[in-house]
Design a protein around this motif. Structure first.
Motif, PDB file in Angstrom:
ATOM      1  N   THR A   1      -3.189   0.618  11.778  1.00 50.20           N
ATOM      2  CA  THR A   1      -1.773   0.940  11.780  1.00 50.20           C
ATOM      3  C   THR A   1      -1.032   0.233  10.642  1.00 50.20           C
ATOM      4  O   THR A   1      -1.027  -0.983  10.556  1.00 50.20           O
ATOM      5  CB  THR A   1      -1.146   0.518  13.118  1.00 50.20           C
ATOM      6  OG1 THR A   1      -1.838   1.215  14.136  1.00 50.20           O
ATOM      7  CG2 THR A   1       0.314   0.875  13.157  1.00 50.20           C
ATOM      8  N   LEU A   2      -0.430   1.044   9.785  1.00 50.13           N
ATOM      9  CA  LEU A   2       0.353   0.516   8.670  1.00 50.13           C
ATOM     10  C   LEU A   2       1.760   0.200   9.163  1.00 50.13           C
ATOM     11  O   LEU A   2       2.410   1.030   9.778  1.00 50.13           O
ATOM     12  CB  LEU A   2       0.387   1.566   7.560  1.00 50.13           C
ATOM     13  CG  LEU A   2       0.978   1.175   6.217  1.00 50.13           C
ATOM     14  CD1 LEU A   2       0.138   0.119   5.529  1.00 50.13           C
ATOM     15  CD2 LEU A   2       1.067   2.398   5.327  1.00 50.13           C
ATOM     16  N   SER A   3       2.226  -1.006   8.888  1.00 48.31           N
ATOM     17  CA  SER A   3       3.542  -1.434   9.374  1.00 48.31           C
ATOM     18  C   SER A   3       4.678  -0.692   8.661  1.00 48.31           C
ATOM     19  O   SER A   3       4.609  -0.448   7.464  1.00 48.31           O
ATOM     20  CB  SER A   3       3.697  -2.932   9.147  1.00 48.31           C
ATOM     21  OG  SER A   3       5.037  -3.305   9.273  1.00 48.31           O
ATOM     22  N   CYS A   4       5.741  -0.350   9.401  1.00 51.38           N
ATOM     23  CA  CYS A   4       6.911   0.293   8.787  1.00 51.38           C
ATOM     24  C   CYS A   4       8.002  -0.735   8.501  1.00 51.38           C
ATOM     25  O   CYS A   4       9.151  -0.375   8.297  1.00 51.38           O
ATOM     26  CB  CYS A   4       7.447   1.422   9.661  1.00 51.38           C
ATOM     27  SG  CYS A   4       8.226   0.866  11.187  1.00 51.38           S
ATOM     28  N   ARG A   5       7.622  -2.007   8.483  1.00 57.96           N
ATOM     29  CA  ARG A   5       8.612  -3.074   8.309  1.00 57.96           C
ATOM     30  C   ARG A   5       9.415  -2.933   7.015  1.00 57.96           C
ATOM     31  O   ARG A   5      10.586  -3.275   6.966  1.00 57.96           O
ATOM     32  CB  ARG A   5       7.885  -4.416   8.336  1.00 57.96           C
ATOM     33  CG  ARG A   5       8.765  -5.603   8.708  1.00 57.96           C
ATOM     34  CD  ARG A   5       7.990  -6.850   8.480  1.00 57.96           C
ATOM     35  NE  ARG A   5       7.064  -6.570   7.366  1.00 57.96           N
ATOM     36  CZ  ARG A   5       6.273  -7.458   6.816  1.00 57.96           C
ATOM     37  NH1 ARG A   5       6.246  -8.660   7.270  1.00 57.96           N
ATOM     38  NH2 ARG A   5       5.472  -7.147   5.815  1.00 57.96           N
TER      39      ARG A   5
ATOM     40  N   ILE B   1       7.686   4.641  -0.587  1.00 59.61           N
ATOM     41  CA  ILE B   1       8.379   5.547   0.311  1.00 59.61           C
ATOM     42  C   ILE B   1       9.813   5.797  -0.142  1.00 59.61           C
ATOM     43  O   ILE B   1      10.540   4.849  -0.450  1.00 59.61           O
ATOM     44  CB  ILE B   1       8.371   4.975   1.752  1.00 59.61           C
ATOM     45  CG1 ILE B   1       6.940   5.019   2.302  1.00 59.61           C
ATOM     46  CG2 ILE B   1       9.308   5.750   2.673  1.00 59.61           C
ATOM     47  CD1 ILE B   1       6.697   4.098   3.449  1.00 59.61           C
TER      48      ILE B   1
ATOM     49  N   VAL C   1      10.510  -0.244   5.586  1.00 56.98           N
ATOM     50  CA  VAL C   1      11.618   0.687   5.789  1.00 56.98           C
ATOM     51  C   VAL C   1      12.670   0.058   6.702  1.00 56.98           C
ATOM     52  O   VAL C   1      13.873   0.176   6.457  1.00 56.98           O
ATOM     53  CB  VAL C   1      11.124   2.038   6.349  1.00 56.98           C
ATOM     54  CG1 VAL C   1      12.288   2.911   6.775  1.00 56.98           C
ATOM     55  CG2 VAL C   1      10.278   2.757   5.314  1.00 56.98           C
TER      56      VAL C   1
ATOM     57  N   HIS D   1       0.798  -1.225   0.000  1.00 58.25           N
ATOM     58  CA  HIS D   1       0.000   0.000   0.000  1.00 58.25           C
ATOM     59  C   HIS D   1       0.827   1.269   0.000  1.00 58.25           C
ATOM     60  O   HIS D   1       0.288   2.361  -0.016  1.00 58.25           O
ATOM     61  CB  HIS D   1      -0.904   0.038   1.241  1.00 58.25           C
ATOM     62  CG  HIS D   1      -1.750  -1.166   1.397  1.00 58.25           C
ATOM     63  ND1 HIS D   1      -2.769  -1.456   0.533  1.00 58.25           N
ATOM     64  CD2 HIS D   1      -1.724  -2.167   2.297  1.00 58.25           C
ATOM     65  CE1 HIS D   1      -3.342  -2.589   0.899  1.00 58.25           C
ATOM     66  NE2 HIS D   1      -2.722  -3.041   1.967  1.00 58.25           N
TER      67      HIS D   1
ATOM     68  N   ILE E   1      11.990  10.212   6.477  1.00 61.00           N
ATOM     69  CA  ILE E   1      11.156   9.919   5.316  1.00 61.00           C
ATOM     70  C   ILE E   1      11.139  11.181   4.445  1.00 61.00           C
ATOM     71  O   ILE E   1      10.832  12.270   4.930  1.00 61.00           O
ATOM     72  CB  ILE E   1       9.709   9.565   5.735  1.00 61.00           C
ATOM     73  CG1 ILE E   1       9.694   8.421   6.753  1.00 61.00           C
ATOM     74  CG2 ILE E   1       8.850   9.249   4.501  1.00 61.00           C
ATOM     75  CD1 ILE E   1      10.092   7.076   6.257  1.00 61.00           C
TER      76      ILE E   1
END
Lengths: 180, 266
Positions: free
Chosen positions: A155-159, A96, A161, A93, A113
């Motif tokens: 909550t969208l995971s930042c995994r 970045i 990055v 989704h 970011i």
């Protein structure tokens, strides 16, 4: 009746999917924020061969997809104080672009970011989402819904990055450190 | 407006506020606001085996000295357990470990789910009395947002916001339109002013992109759906999304009111 009509329906579906995106920082702003003490940034773009990419994957468990990585040496007078790397990650989704700062010991100093884009919705296929970014850079953004200013959602995971940074540390290990 | 985003708390945290005109001061404020959030992360992360919370979880039966923020949140979690008749339950860590949703760093046997009676707090120490595992994930993200907001307010910043992956709070003379991300895409949700908002989604199946999970006291997941709550502070909004997910639709508004919050029907 000509046969192009069915093909026409596909891109329309992709265009109507809403997307959200913000540019937070330019390369220069991110350099300044992550290395405030630096007086100059020397471009040191890295071209990776297949062996190096395999080695990076073996070290980090993350595939190094591209052959070129944008790297700068952060300089304070004549002394190098660290590495500034611009990287991008593409998730289901999110798309970045971020900057990572690594010091001379190989430790991460910080992450900023630079550009964040996401899209979400049942009608958006993963392929269509990824296709939007073919050839994209910061100056050619996809069609964004400018009305969306802030989002609340699951909550969208930042995994992605986190894994990207792991990969950059492996790149530092295999290529950058060896160069110096 | 200055706007920055960093990967923190397992998600993307955005901080924005009025620029002061002094760029060095602004930069210092950005760093400090993010470090308020990092501080909460390093204290209360279940994932980090060396966090203060993990120290507590590893030693049931022993008093453990903890930082004041962790103590404060344990108090809040405990009182919320009783005020919500057990719907908010921070002792489900064992169940989530068994489901491979949370990692394990524990060599001792633990119960999957306990109750608000299973731990106690005294001064700056806490003790787990039955071998349960505490997770503050349902509340710490909101609390971290509050900490960063409180710092910016103390700094006399005119207005701003913090958005930690959907747990967000706005302060000052700023009215911010918010969209909700749900299974249909983005939908206009509300306008926030001097308020916090949290959104959680109950999933029928695991989705690695959205790793949050809501379970009841028996470890069951509630009916799938996306729930948004506004409240004066982010920790209570964050916690109430879980309480309301486990509450029948018809009772949600009344329960939210009881906590001074608002259930946003989409």
């Amino acid at each position: 009746m000509k046969s192009y009509l069915p093909l026409f329906a596909i891109p329309v579906a992709a265009i109507t999917s809403p997307a959200y995106g913000i540019q937070y920082m330019t390369v220069e702003q991110a350099q300044q924020a992550l290395f405030p003490q630096a007086s100059a940034f020397a471009e040191n773009f890295v071209q990776l061969n297949d062996d190096q990419r395999d080695q990076i994957e073996a070290l980090s468990d993350v595939r190094q997809r591209w052959k070129k990585q944008k790297v700068w040496k952060a300089m304070q007078a004549d002394q190098q104080v660290g590495w500034f790397i611009v990287d991008k990650v593409i998730g289901k989704h999110e798309f970045i672009t971020y900057a990572a700062a690594i010091d001379m010991n190989g430790d991460v100093i910080g992450i900023e970011i630079m550009d964040y884009r996401e899209t979400y919705g049942g009608e958006v296929g993963q392929e269509n989402w990824r296709k939007q970014f073919v050839g994209v850079d910061l100056k050619s953004p996809l069609k964004l819904n400018q009305d969306i200013q802030n989002i609340s959602g699951a909550t969208l995971s930042c995994r992605n990055v986190t894994n990207g940074v792991k990969r950059l540390l492996a790149l530092h290990n295999t290529v950058l450190q060896a160069d110096n | 407006m200055i706007k920055r985003m960093r990967p923190l708390l397992g998600t993307f945290v955005e901080i924005g506020f009025n620029a002061s005109g002094d760029s060095e001061m602004d930069q210092r404020r950005i760093e400090q606001a993010f470090s308020e959030i990092e501080n909460i992360q390093s204290q209360m992360s279940f994932h980090n085996p060396n966090s203060d919370l993990s120290r507590l979880n590893k030693t049931p039966g022993e008093w453990v000295d903890l930082p004041s923020e962790t103590i404060h949140l344990l108090h809040l979690a405990q009182s919320l357990y009783f005020e919500s008749n057990g719907l908010f339950n921070c002792t489900v860590g064992g169940h989530l470990v068994d489901q491979n949703i949370l990692p394990t760093h524990f060599s001792h046997d633990y119960k999957p789910i306990g109750s608000g009676d299973d731990f106690e707090v005294n001064g700056l120490s806490a003790r787990i009395n039955r071998p349960i595992l505490i997770t503050l994930d349902g509340i710490a993200k909101g609390f971290a947002v509050d900490q960063a907001i409180n710092y910016l307010i103390e700094e006399k910043v005119e207005s701003g916001w913090v958005n930690a992956g959907g747990d967000l709070r706005v302060f000052g003379n700023l009215e911010m339109p918010i969209h909700q991300r749900n299974e249909h895409g983005y939908q206009s949700l509300t306008k926030l002013k001097d308020q916090a908002l949290a959104t959680s989604r109950a999933n029928r199946y695991a989705d690695p992109s959205f790793p949050g999970v809501i379970v009841n006291h028996k470890g069951q997941t509630p009916e799938a759906g996306t729930i948004s709550v506004t409240a004066p502070s982010a920790w209570i909004a964050d916690a109430l999304t879980k309480v309301l997910a486990l509450t029948p639709e018809n009772d949600r508004e009344a329960i939210a009111k009881k906590f001074g919050a608002n259930y946003l029907k989409v």
